[in-house]
Scaffold this motif. Structure first.
Motif, mmCIF file in Angstrom:
data_model
loop_
_atom_site.group_PDB
_atom_site.id
_atom_site.type_symbol
_atom_site.label_atom_id
_atom_site.label_comp_id
_atom_site.label_asym_id
_atom_site.label_seq_id
_atom_site.Cartn_x
_atom_site.Cartn_y
_atom_site.Cartn_z
ATOM 1 N N MET A 1 0.848 -1.199 0.000
ATOM 2 C CA MET A 1 0.000 0.000 0.000
ATOM 3 C C MET A 1 0.879 1.243 0.000
ATOM 4 S SD MET A 1 -3.105 1.054 2.537
ATOM 5 C CE MET A 1 -2.105 0.745 3.982
ATOM 6 N N GLN A 2 0.570 2.183 -0.901
ATOM 7 C CA GLN A 2 1.363 3.400 -1.048
ATOM 8 C C GLN A 2 1.030 4.404 0.048
ATOM 9 O OE1 GLN A 2 0.899 5.146 -4.909
ATOM 10 N NE2 GLN A 2 1.991 7.022 -4.368
ATOM 11 N N ARG A 3 2.076 5.023 0.618
ATOM 12 C CA ARG A 3 1.913 6.037 1.656
ATOM 13 C C ARG A 3 2.591 7.333 1.208
ATOM 14 N NH1 ARG A 3 2.057 1.136 4.240
ATOM 15 N NH2 ARG A 3 0.666 0.892 6.052
ATOM 16 N N PRO A 4 2.241 8.485 1.813
ATOM 17 C CA PRO A 4 2.875 9.744 1.406
ATOM 18 C C PRO A 4 4.398 9.655 1.519
ATOM 19 C CG PRO A 4 0.992 10.174 2.821
ATOM 20 C CD PRO A 4 1.209 8.696 2.848
ATOM 21 N N SER A 5 5.088 10.068 0.460
ATOM 22 C CA SER A 5 6.549 9.996 0.432
ATOM 23 C C SER A 5 7.202 11.323 0.787
ATOM 24 C CB SER A 5 7.012 9.555 -0.964
ATOM 25 O OG SER A 5 6.551 10.468 -1.952
ATOM 26 N N TYR A 6 6.396 12.327 1.104
ATOM 27 C CA TYR A 6 6.921 13.656 1.418
ATOM 28 C C TYR A 6 6.724 13.950 2.905
ATOM 29 C CZ TYR A 6 1.914 14.443 0.695
ATOM 30 O OH TYR A 6 0.548 14.346 0.754
ATOM 31 N N ASP A 7 7.440 14.947 3.388
ATOM 32 C CA ASP A 7 7.342 15.353 4.786
ATOM 33 C C ASP A 7 6.098 16.231 4.958
ATOM 34 O OD1 ASP A 7 7.584 16.294 7.345
ATOM 35 O OD2 ASP A 7 9.645 17.032 7.126
ATOM 36 N N ARG A 8 5.045 15.674 5.488
ATOM 37 C CA ARG A 8 3.791 16.419 5.624
ATOM 38 C C ARG A 8 3.953 17.640 6.513
ATOM 39 N NH1 ARG A 8 -0.605 13.858 8.117
ATOM 40 N NH2 ARG A 8 -2.100 14.901 6.757
ATOM 41 N N ASP A 9 4.723 17.511 7.578
ATOM 42 C CA ASP A 9 4.869 18.613 8.537
ATOM 43 C C ASP A 9 5.616 19.804 7.946
ATOM 44 O OD1 ASP A 9 3.524 17.194 10.482
ATOM 45 O OD2 ASP A 9 5.350 16.288 11.288
ATOM 46 N N ALA A 10 6.353 19.575 6.849
ATOM 47 C CA ALA A 10 7.139 20.657 6.255
ATOM 48 C C ALA A 10 6.360 21.463 5.218
ATOM 49 C CB ALA A 10 8.399 20.082 5.606
ATOM 50 N N GLN A 11 5.135 21.045 4.924
ATOM 51 C CA GLN A 11 4.360 21.698 3.860
ATOM 52 C C GLN A 11 3.478 22.810 4.426
ATOM 53 O OE1 GLN A 11 5.315 20.512 0.933
ATOM 54 N NE2 GLN A 11 6.444 18.962 2.099
ATOM 55 N N ARG A 12 3.616 24.013 3.862
ATOM 56 C CA ARG A 12 2.704 25.100 4.216
ATOM 57 C C ARG A 12 1.357 24.882 3.522
ATOM 58 N NH1 ARG A 12 7.572 28.371 3.866
ATOM 59 N NH2 ARG A 12 7.114 28.881 1.690
ATOM 60 N N ARG A 13 0.315 25.492 4.080
ATOM 61 C CA ARG A 13 -1.033 25.366 3.526
ATOM 62 C C ARG A 13 -1.186 26.326 2.358
ATOM 63 N NH1 ARG A 13 0.461 22.750 8.143
ATOM 64 N NH2 ARG A 13 -1.325 22.030 9.406
ATOM 65 N N GLY A 14 -1.223 25.796 1.134
ATOM 66 C CA GLY A 14 -1.343 26.650 -0.043
ATOM 67 C C GLY A 14 -2.712 26.653 -0.672
ATOM 68 N N ILE A 15 -3.569 25.710 -0.261
ATOM 69 C CA ILE A 15 -4.904 25.552 -0.856
ATOM 70 C C ILE A 15 -5.951 25.528 0.249
ATOM 71 C CG2 ILE A 15 -6.407 24.036 -2.231
ATOM 72 C CD1 ILE A 15 -3.862 22.839 -3.458
ATOM 73 N N VAL A 16 -7.062 26.212 0.025
ATOM 74 C CA VAL A 16 -8.263 26.036 0.850
ATOM 75 C C VAL A 16 -9.320 25.409 -0.048
ATOM 76 C CG1 VAL A 16 -10.104 27.167 2.136
ATOM 77 C CG2 VAL A 16 -7.743 27.971 2.377
ATOM 78 N N HIS A 17 -9.932 24.340 0.433
ATOM 79 C CA HIS A 17 -10.986 23.696 -0.345
ATOM 80 C C HIS A 17 -12.319 23.851 0.360
ATOM 81 C CE1 HIS A 17 -12.929 21.103 -3.205
ATOM 82 N NE2 HIS A 17 -13.601 20.609 -2.187
ATOM 83 N N LEU A 18 -13.319 24.319 -0.370
ATOM 84 C CA LEU A 18 -14.674 24.493 0.153
ATOM 85 C C LEU A 18 -15.554 23.346 -0.337
ATOM 86 C CD1 LEU A 18 -15.162 28.334 -0.479
ATOM 87 C CD2 LEU A 18 -14.261 27.193 1.558
ATOM 88 N N GLY A 19 -16.106 22.574 0.613
ATOM 89 C CA GLY A 19 -16.968 21.453 0.261
ATOM 90 C C GLY A 19 -16.236 20.134 0.370
#
Length: 449
Positions: free
Chosen positions: A1-19
């Protein structure tokens, strides 16, 4: 099973999704996850549930993580999606939603709010009740954030509608402009100069997840995933290449950036969505529950094939390389996937908001060209009988009005009451006199059996 390969904690929030529903988690969030896996940075998503806390309550304890399972007849593939970092419930903390959209790191707002989330009247204008009422809508959150961004000297945003609306970018732009003119006219020039609303076409079949689906996930994951999403392997996202600022490299997940989305959008609305709605109302009338059952029914499949191949496809101006017959073949294969339990009653919701671009627009073109559309009229007749609601609940923003018209006019007058010159859905439906008479005959046939 594939898992995130990037550092999630290092990512700034660039997108807001409505809905923040299942479709977003199967589509835009998955594309964003693949972009960050390919090395793109700072596009983590702040997801906003506009009504219910259900998605928040499922995702928050899991730190925004969830599984995406792709199923077809022969196999299934599961991966963990890490793109969503925060989940807000708009009615509980509207200020937090505005702050997230207004944040310096936010560059893109995506939306999957369904057709009715745009709060439009039949003529396309924003319902005055949105402007004058107390209930907060997407327009309140967006426009309050615009004011905050302008006051802070921040640039505008790219607002990406991912809903099944004809010209969804211009629809969103027009609606925001009308709202600003009525409530914050001083912001209109800033919005026009700083923001962009590109059109998009999204395509992926995402059934509602059932309790039994959730019960089956732990067998592979070794834990329960309350936010699991189940979908088909196929996915497509075509985006008008017009952004106000930086954007994610969604092409890493297969997104297409084009100068003009219209032919892709029209094909999807009239073929996939139009056929889906026809399968829903025709299938429910025959006591069926799932798309794969309806497309296998010998009384329904010929109608749906005719609707797509003979009635809808000729009304679409395909671009070079866009193979509509092959697309229809692929759709029929996708509909027949028994591993994807897509409920007809899920598709049948909010029909009054959907039948315009799916059926009425191609009907108008066909009528103008002197082309007959008996399959589309049969689907319309099934919808009209469905919204009478004698033995089931009708989930539609116009349900009460449609029921009232049935009580007042009956089978003899319901077609004119809905589609006539002074009807609920006016004569722009493209239904001329002969079409309305034929539709009335079909309604009588369906209500007399």
């Amino acid at each position: 099973m594939q898992r995130p390969s990037y550092d999630r904690d290092a990512q700034r929030r660039g997108i807001v999704h409505l809905g923040l529903g299942a479709f977003h988690r199967a589509h835009q969030a998955a594309y964003t996850d693949q972009a960050m896996a390919a090395g793109d940075r700072d596009w983590a998503i702040t997801g906003v549930s506009l009504r219910s806390p259900h998605v928040h309550d499922a995702l928050a304890p899991q730190d925004g993580l969830y599984t995406l399972t792709e199923r077809d007849q022969s196999a299934q593939r599961m991966r963990v999606i890490g793109a969503i970092r925060d989940v807000l419930v708009a009615p509980h903390d509207p200020g937090a939603v505005v702050a997230a959209i207004a944040a310096r790191d936010t560059h893109v707002v995506t939306l999957t709010v369904t057709e009715k989330g745009y709060c439009r009247r039949p003529d396309g204008t924003v319902d005055p009740a949105v402007v004058n009422g107390r209930a907060r809508t997407i327009y309140h959150y967006l426009c309050d954030a615009f004011a905050a961004r302008r006051a802070a000297g921040l640039p505008g945003l790219t607002l990406v509608s991912c809903d099944n609306l004809t010209a969804n970018g211009p629809v969103l732009h027009r609606a925001i402009s009308e709202f600003l003119d009525a409530t914050m006219p001083e912001l209109r020039a800033w919005f026009e100069a700083e923001c962009a609303c590109p059109s998009t076409m999204v395509d992926r079949i995402v059934p509602a997840v059932t309790a039994s689906d959730l019960d089956r996930v732990p067998s592979r994951l070794e834990m329960r995933d309350e936010a699991a999403v189940i979908t088909e392997p196929f996915h497509q996202w075509v985006i008008e290449d017009r952004f106000a600022g930086p954007r994610p490299r969604w092409e890493a997940g297969g997104a297409q950036f084009v100068a003009d989305v219209s032919s892709y959008e029209t094909a999807k609305l009239r073929l996939l969505n139009g056929a889906h709605s026809a399968l829903a109302y025709l299938g429910l009338a025959r006591g069926l529950s799932f798309v794969h059952e309806a497309v296998a029914d010998p009384a329904i499949r010929p109608l749906v094939e005719r609707l797509m191949r003979i009635e809808a496809a000729p009304t679409i101006d395909a671009t070079a390389g866009q193979d509509l017959p092959a697309y229809i073949d692929a759709l029929l294969h996708r509909f027949a996937n028994p591993a994807l339990a897509h409920r007809l009653d899920q598709i049948a919701t909010d029909g009054s908001q959907k039948i315009g671009p799916r059926w009425l627009e191609p009907l108008a073109i066909a009528c103008a060209r002197g082309m007959a559309s008996p399959a589309t009229l049969q689907a319309l007749a099934a919808w009209l009988v469905f919204v009478r609601g004698n033995s089931h609940t009708v989930a539609d923003p116009l349900a009460d009005r449609l029921s009232g018209l049935w009580n007042e006019h009956g089978a003899n007058g319901i077609v004119d009451a809905v589609f006539g010159d002074a009807g609920l859905l006016p004569a722009t439906s493209g239904l001329d006199g002969p079409s309305r008479r034929e539709l009335t005959r079909m309604v009588h046939e369906r209500t007399s059996t």
